[in-house]
Design a protein around this motif. Structure first.
Motif, PDB file in Angstrom:
ATOM      1  N   ARG A 274       0.793  -1.219   0.000  1.00  0.00           N
ATOM      2  CA  ARG A 274       0.000   0.000   0.000  1.00  0.00           C
ATOM      3  C   ARG A 274       0.832   1.279   0.000  1.00  0.00           C
ATOM      4  O   ARG A 274       0.267   2.365   0.053  1.00  0.00           O
ATOM      5  N   GLY A 275       2.159   1.141  -0.023  1.00  0.00           N
ATOM      6  CA  GLY A 275       2.998   2.340  -0.055  1.00  0.00           C
ATOM      7  C   GLY A 275       2.868   3.208   1.178  1.00  0.00           C
ATOM      8  O   GLY A 275       3.112   4.410   1.140  1.00  0.00           O
ATOM      9  N   MET A 276       2.479   2.584   2.287  1.00  0.00           N
ATOM     10  CA  MET A 276       2.342   3.344   3.530  1.00  0.00           C
ATOM     11  C   MET A 276       3.470   2.971   4.489  1.00  0.00           C
ATOM     12  O   MET A 276       4.224   2.051   4.247  1.00  0.00           O
ATOM     13  N   LEU A 277       3.546   3.681   5.591  1.00  0.00           N
ATOM     14  CA  LEU A 277       4.457   3.348   6.706  1.00  0.00           C
ATOM     15  C   LEU A 277       5.946   3.386   6.341  1.00  0.00           C
ATOM     16  O   LEU A 277       6.754   2.683   6.924  1.00  0.00           O
ATOM     17  N   LYS A 278       6.312   4.220   5.360  1.00  0.00           N
ATOM     18  CA  LYS A 278       7.723   4.253   4.970  1.00  0.00           C
ATOM     19  C   LYS A 278       8.624   4.746   6.100  1.00  0.00           C
ATOM     20  O   LYS A 278       9.674   4.171   6.363  1.00  0.00           O
ATOM     21  N   VAL A 279       8.186   5.835   6.725  1.00  0.00           N
ATOM     22  CA  VAL A 279       8.980   6.389   7.829  1.00  0.00           C
ATOM     23  C   VAL A 279       9.052   5.380   8.961  1.00  0.00           C
ATOM     24  O   VAL A 279      10.102   5.117   9.542  1.00  0.00           O
ATOM     25  N   TRP A 280       7.905   4.806   9.242  1.00  0.00           N
ATOM     26  CA  TRP A 280       7.792   3.825  10.320  1.00  0.00           C
ATOM     27  C   TRP A 280       8.784   2.676  10.134  1.00  0.00           C
ATOM     28  O   TRP A 280       9.467   2.264  11.066  1.00  0.00           O
ATOM     29  N   ASN A 281       8.871   2.173   8.888  1.00  0.00           N
ATOM     30  CA  ASN A 281       9.779   1.056   8.637  1.00  0.00           C
ATOM     31  C   ASN A 281      11.233   1.443   8.875  1.00  0.00           C
ATOM     32  O   ASN A 281      12.011   0.664   9.410  1.00  0.00           O
ATOM     33  N   LEU A 282      11.558   2.664   8.460  1.00  0.00           N
ATOM     34  CA  LEU A 282      12.925   3.123   8.721  1.00  0.00           C
ATOM     35  C   LEU A 282      13.173   3.242  10.219  1.00  0.00           C
ATOM     36  O   LEU A 282      14.233   2.864  10.717  1.00  0.00           O
ATOM     37  N   VAL A 283      12.161   3.747  10.919  1.00  0.00           N
ATOM     38  CA  VAL A 283      12.294   3.858  12.374  1.00  0.00           C
ATOM     39  C   VAL A 283      12.549   2.472  12.979  1.00  0.00           C
ATOM     40  O   VAL A 283      13.400   2.301  13.850  1.00  0.00           O
ATOM     41  N   LEU A 284      11.831   1.476  12.480  1.00  0.00           N
ATOM     42  CA  LEU A 284      12.010   0.125  13.023  1.00  0.00           C
ATOM     43  C   LEU A 284      13.394  -0.435  12.736  1.00  0.00           C
ATOM     44  O   LEU A 284      13.992  -1.098  13.586  1.00  0.00           O
ATOM     45  N   VAL A 285      13.907  -0.165  11.539  1.00  0.00           N
ATOM     46  CA  VAL A 285      15.247  -0.652  11.208  1.00  0.00           C
ATOM     47  C   VAL A 285      16.288   0.024  12.114  1.00  0.00           C
ATOM     48  O   VAL A 285      17.183  -0.625  12.653  1.00  0.00           O
ATOM     49  N   ILE A 286      16.104   1.345  12.293  1.00  0.00           N
ATOM     50  CA  ILE A 286      17.030   2.066  13.172  1.00  0.00           C
ATOM     51  C   ILE A 286      16.907   1.541  14.606  1.00  0.00           C
ATOM     52  O   ILE A 286      17.899   1.256  15.271  1.00  0.00           O
ATOM     53  N   ALA A 287      15.644   1.401  15.057  1.00  0.00           N
ATOM     54  CA  ALA A 287      15.413   0.956  16.434  1.00  0.00           C
ATOM     55  C   ALA A 287      16.011  -0.429  16.666  1.00  0.00           C
ATOM     56  O   ALA A 287      16.647  -0.679  17.692  1.00  0.00           O
ATOM     57  N   SER A 288      15.827  -1.336  15.691  1.00  0.00           N
ATOM     58  CA  SER A 288      16.346  -2.693  15.876  1.00  0.00           C
ATOM     59  C   SER A 288      17.856  -2.663  16.040  1.00  0.00           C
ATOM     60  O   SER A 288      18.411  -3.286  16.947  1.00  0.00           O
ATOM     61  N   PHE A 289      18.511  -1.919  15.158  1.00  0.00           N
ATOM     62  CA  PHE A 289      19.969  -1.853  15.245  1.00  0.00           C
ATOM     63  C   PHE A 289      20.398  -1.186  16.552  1.00  0.00           C
ATOM     64  O   PHE A 289      21.267  -1.683  17.276  1.00  0.00           O
ATOM     65  N   TRP A 290      19.754  -0.075  16.865  1.00  0.00           N
ATOM     66  CA  TRP A 290      20.117   0.650  18.074  1.00  0.00           C
ATOM     67  C   TRP A 290      19.933  -0.237  19.307  1.00  0.00           C
ATOM     68  O   TRP A 290      20.752  -0.229  20.221  1.00  0.00           O
ATOM     69  N   LEU A 291      18.864  -1.004  19.312  1.00  0.00           N
ATOM     70  CA  LEU A 291      18.611  -1.872  20.471  1.00  0.00           C
ATOM     71  C   LEU A 291      19.654  -2.978  20.594  1.00  0.00           C
ATOM     72  O   LEU A 291      19.949  -3.431  21.703  1.00  0.00           O
ATOM     73  N   THR A 292      20.212  -3.419  19.464  1.00  0.00           N
ATOM     74  CA  THR A 292      21.283  -4.420  19.595  1.00  0.00           C
ATOM     75  C   THR A 292      22.507  -3.787  20.272  1.00  0.00           C
ATOM     76  O   THR A 292      23.151  -4.416  21.096  1.00  0.00           O
ATOM     77  N   ILE A 293      22.787  -2.525  19.921  1.00  0.00           N
ATOM     78  CA  ILE A 293      23.924  -1.852  20.554  1.00  0.00           C
ATOM     79  C   ILE A 293      23.599  -1.581  22.026  1.00  0.00           C
ATOM     80  O   ILE A 293      24.434  -1.790  22.917  1.00  0.00           O
ATOM     81  N   PHE A 294      22.362  -1.169  22.272  1.00  0.00           N
ATOM     82  CA  PHE A 294      21.924  -0.927  23.639  1.00  0.00           C
ATOM     83  C   PHE A 294      22.017  -2.208  24.473  1.00  0.00           C
ATOM     84  O   PHE A 294      22.495  -2.208  25.607  1.00  0.00           O
TER      85      PHE A 294
END
Lengths: 696, 147
Positions: A274-294
């Protein structure tokens, strides 16, 4: 040259190479130079080569027993089986960081190779980001935690050093697989992050890169999950307290990136369709990586009070802290800058749509991830705030008004000349209280999500889809309510009943989907049900693989629901005596003492009886390893059935009389958790093999 | 077509409700005060009547087990030179030993002199040892199982 020197030189070169590669990649991106890019790519492969060399040197040091190296002396022992000598490589902090670098360089190298053609424009930036992350971890090795550090010269006067050996509790097959599996999952998340960053820098923020990264995330998700589950199995079989998950900070550290990955795997479908949630997906990718470092920060720096004893290491804590802030600023800075490019193609049209179900699922996963991360770090944050508040009046006022500290206690303590506040810890019951409702809501959404239509569902289709599942769910709740009452003589709690009901509901939605799919395939064709079933899965692997993952999850929740009715008994028992445990009777049949080349063993024979018949013989034991005679290990024994485990761990045995003190547990449905997990992994593997052309 | 106003209000209400619940609900037994033994010894009255966690080192030579019962340990823990007697009624973890660090969950007795506990975490078999112990006890030493 000694191994120690050779190793130190290797990681030093490695560090310089990461810096060179990062700069070369940045320059290649800036000048759009093919030659520089080739150089940077070659640099990335060379980084892997050097990391492999350093790892090989460390493994060799363990095998050869080079106890002049501190790390080897601390974790190796001549009598350790060869398998454990190899795995001792990542057994402790310094080596685990090297292992981290090894895996990250391997994944970087692979990812760059695999995407060289497909995402040509992203490559220079991705190489740069990965090289910077590698440089950070290599810098830790070089400046703070060199695994090749030798003992100082002054120690040469001490007689030839011997290895201390690995903690006997860790000499267990699960422990060989558990940490690397978690590392694989955590480390591989750097790849989607790097490509996400590259997409934002170049402005190529279409769904293309995310589609390629979906498989990486799925890969990480599989290994994180496997790592968590192996850790649980290890705790269950080795620690002897009858459980497998205690919300310890170190366990949580593996859980929160898993949760955000799960969210991403769902929301990326919404973007594709549906071409939605683009920002959200980027946020999730960033969050996942950040949480591994955390998570790495939590487990390595000792900032969190945990039963896993980490040495406090303020230097490492600060280094990680700065790196984490750096990642946040850069990532979200880029995201803000690129917001105009990330606008949605569509809007949410109805709450009765699959988009909305997915969005809810995402909110819940993200909520769970950050709630758990927050609760894990809260006692530490509170402590730091307390230290600051002691000196700053304004901060003190704020902490009083938000209820972090109690003003009366604080003042009374100050007046009496005591420290102004006590530290707190957050235990399992806190997490359970808040996470059980979230978990139940997720089971419900697992049933609902796949059945509602994209955009908007009609009332008619809702009735058609949900009538049977609702009936089945209600019936399961009632049956469970009555059955548990009869078997266990305890009334069923709300959470337990709801969980069984929701499992029934969601289970039926999955069965229904498979049934419909198989019927459609068999229509007009002579095909056996099994052929149609296999054909169904291979044709739409992603969809039906997903359903299999869901099926596994439902079974796991079914197992957890059983958790509410476990029995724990502390007993004192002499040979010949019997005690009851759930559906079983347990009889003490004497003790056995034995030994092998590694340890002394003392076992107690217990016979498990059901309705007077012998069903099993269990021999829980205490083992005394010669290398650490003061610390016996408890060897658990269990009688496994699909209905539950009878689980015995012994505490104390009198050799002359055979008198034994033991803990008995009856854990209903516990094996469904492992079974469900296995099915989940199977589903994940089916999904990962999807061709890119296939739709959801 | 975007989401209807009613749906938006509904979603908003649920989200606010959930946040409200998180903020205002009683966190329950899961949140415990965590104190070092010397503080309990200094001000026992401040900790009576509720469950707390106490951190200390098991004093050498103080562990005694009572035979014939279902888990009954007596020992003394120490922190900053102050000692606290402990009565522990459960099976301790494998890592429990004299000279080791423990965190005990329980309550202080009426007299304030004995800590009654049935839950213990001793330093768990995590592999990340304290760097200091490497430097201190040298090659031949056996570290007091900080692992």
């Amino acid at each position: 040259m000694t191994i120690s020197t050779l190793g130190t030189v290797t990681i030093l070169l490695l560090f310089l190479l990461t810096l060179a590669t990062a700069s070369m990649a940045a320059l290649a991106a800036h000048r759009r130079s093919e030659r520089l890019l080739e150089g940077a790519t070659a640099g990335m492969h060379a980084i892997f080569g050097l990391a492999a060399l350093a790892s090989a040197l460390l493994v060799y040091a363990f095998l050869a027993g080079d106890y002049s190296i501190q790390y080897v002396q601390h974790n190796g022992h001549p009598a350790m089986p060869i398998f454990y000598k190899v795995t001792a490589f990542w057994g402790s902090l310094d080596g685990s960081l090297l292992f981290w670098v090894l895996l990250l360089s391997l994944f970087s190298s692979l990812a760059i190779r695999a995407n060289a053609k497909r995402h040509r424009e992203l490559i220079p930036h991705a190489v740069m980001v990965l090289a910077i992350i590698l440089a950070f971890f290599t810098a830790l090795l070089v400046f703070l935690k060199n695994p090749f550090n030798p003992f100082l010269i002054a120690d040469a006067s001490i007689p030839a050093p011997q290895g201390k050996g690995m903690n006997p509790l860790l000499q267990n097959p699960y422990m060989i697989c558990h940490p690397p599996s978690l590392y694989l999952g955590m480390v591989s998340l750097a790849v989607p992050y790097a490509f996400g960053m590259a997409a934002m820098i170049t402005g190529n923020v279409d769904a293309q890169w995310q589609r390629s990264m979906r498989r990486w995330v799925l890969f990480s998700w599989l290994f994180l999950g496997t790592g968590l589950m192996l850790g649980g199995l290890w705790a269950y079989e080795e620690l002897g307290w009858g459980g497998y998950w205690a919300w310890d900070p170190v366990e949580n550290a593996g859980l929160f990136p898993w949760l955000t990955c799960t969210a991403f795997l769902h929301s990326v479908m919404v973007q594709e369709r549906r071409g939605m949630l683009k920002v959200w997906n980027l946020v999730l990718v960033i969050a996942s990586f950040w949480l591994t470092i955390f998570g790495t920060f939590l487990t390595r720096s000792g900032v969190v009070q945990s039963v896993h004893a980490f040495g406090e290491d303020p230097q490492l804590a600060w280094t990680f802290g700065i790196f984490m802030v750096f990642i946040l600023i850069v990532s979200f800075g880029l995201l803000f800058w690129r917001l105009p490019l990330l606008r949605s193609r569509n809007e949410l049209e109805s709450v009765l749509s699959r988009e909305f179900a997915f969005l809810l699922n995402n909110w819940l996963f993200l909520l769970a991830a950050f709630f758990i991360a927050g609760a894990t770090i809260y006692p530490t944050l509170r402590d730091w705030t307390g230290i600051l508040a002691t000196d700053h009046e304004w901060l003190r006022e704020i902490t009083f008004s938000v209820g972090m500290f109690d003003e009366k206690d604080w003042m009374a303590n100050m007046a009496a000349g005591r420290p102004a506040y006590d530290r707190i810890t957050i235990g399992p019951s806190f997490y359970n209280k808040y996470m059980v409702p979230v978990g139940l809501a997720l089971v419900f959404l697992t049933g609902v999500g796949p059945l509602v239509a994209w955009r908007k569902s009609s009332t008619e289709s809702l009735v058609k889809q949900f009538l049977m599942p609702l009936i089945v769910g209600s019936v399961s709740a009632v049956v469970a309510f009555v059955a548990v009452d009869q078997i266990h003589d305890v009334s069923m709690g709300v959470a337990g009943t709801t969980c069984f009901g929701l499992c029934g509901f969601t289970m039926w939605t999955i069965i229904q989907e498979f049934y419909r799919g198989v019927s459609v395939r068999r229509r007009g064709r002579t095909q056996s049900v099994l052929d149609a079933f296999i054909g169904l899965i291979t044709r739409a692997r992603r969809r039906y693989g997903g359903y299999i993952v869901h099926l596994g999850m439902v079974l796991m929740f079914f197992g957890w629901a059983g958790n509410a009715y476990d029995i724990e008994r502390k007993i004192s028992i002499s040979p010949g005596e019997k005690v009851s445990l759930g559906p079983y009777e347990i009889r003490h049949d004497g003790t056995v003492a034995s030994e092998d080349w590694q340890k002394d063993m003392l076992s107690v024979k217990f016979t498990v009886l059901q309705r007077g018949e012998v069903v099993d013989e269990l021999t829980p034991a205490k083992w005394w390893y010669y290398q650490s005679p003061d610390m016996p290990t408890t060897e658990v024994a269990r009688h496994m059935t699909i209905g539950g485990d009878a689980y015995i761990s012994i505490d104390d045995v009198d050799m002359t009389t055979g008198w034994t003190r033991a803990n008995l547990y009856y854990n209903p449905l516990v094996n469904w958790v492992w079974l469900g997990f296995g099915i989940m992994i199977m589903g994940g593997i089916i999904c990962i093999g999807t061709t890119r052309t296939e739709g959801a | 077509m975007a989401l209807s106003l009613g749906s938006k209000i509904g979603i908003g209400a649920v989200v606010l409700g959930a946040i409200g619940y998180l903020v205002f609900s009683d966190p329950g037994e899961g949140v415990l005060e965590y104190v070092y033994a010397e503080k309990v010894v200094a001000t026992p009255e401040a900790y009576q009547g509720r469950t707390i966690q106490v951190h200390g080192t098991v004093v050498e030579g103080t562990i005694s087990k009572k035979k014939g019962t279902t888990g009954d340990y007596r020992f003394t823990i120490e922190s900053a030179g102050e000692r606290l007697a402990v009565h522990f009624t459960n099976i301790p973890p494998d890592t429990f030993q004299e000279g080791g660090e423990v965190v005990l969950t329980g309550r202080l007795s009426e007299s304030g002199e004995l800590f009654e506990s049935d839950e213990m975490s001793a330093k768990c078999p995590s592999k990340y040892e304290e760097e200091d112990s490497v430097k201190q006890d040298g090659p031949a030493g056996i570290s007091p199982s900080r692992t």
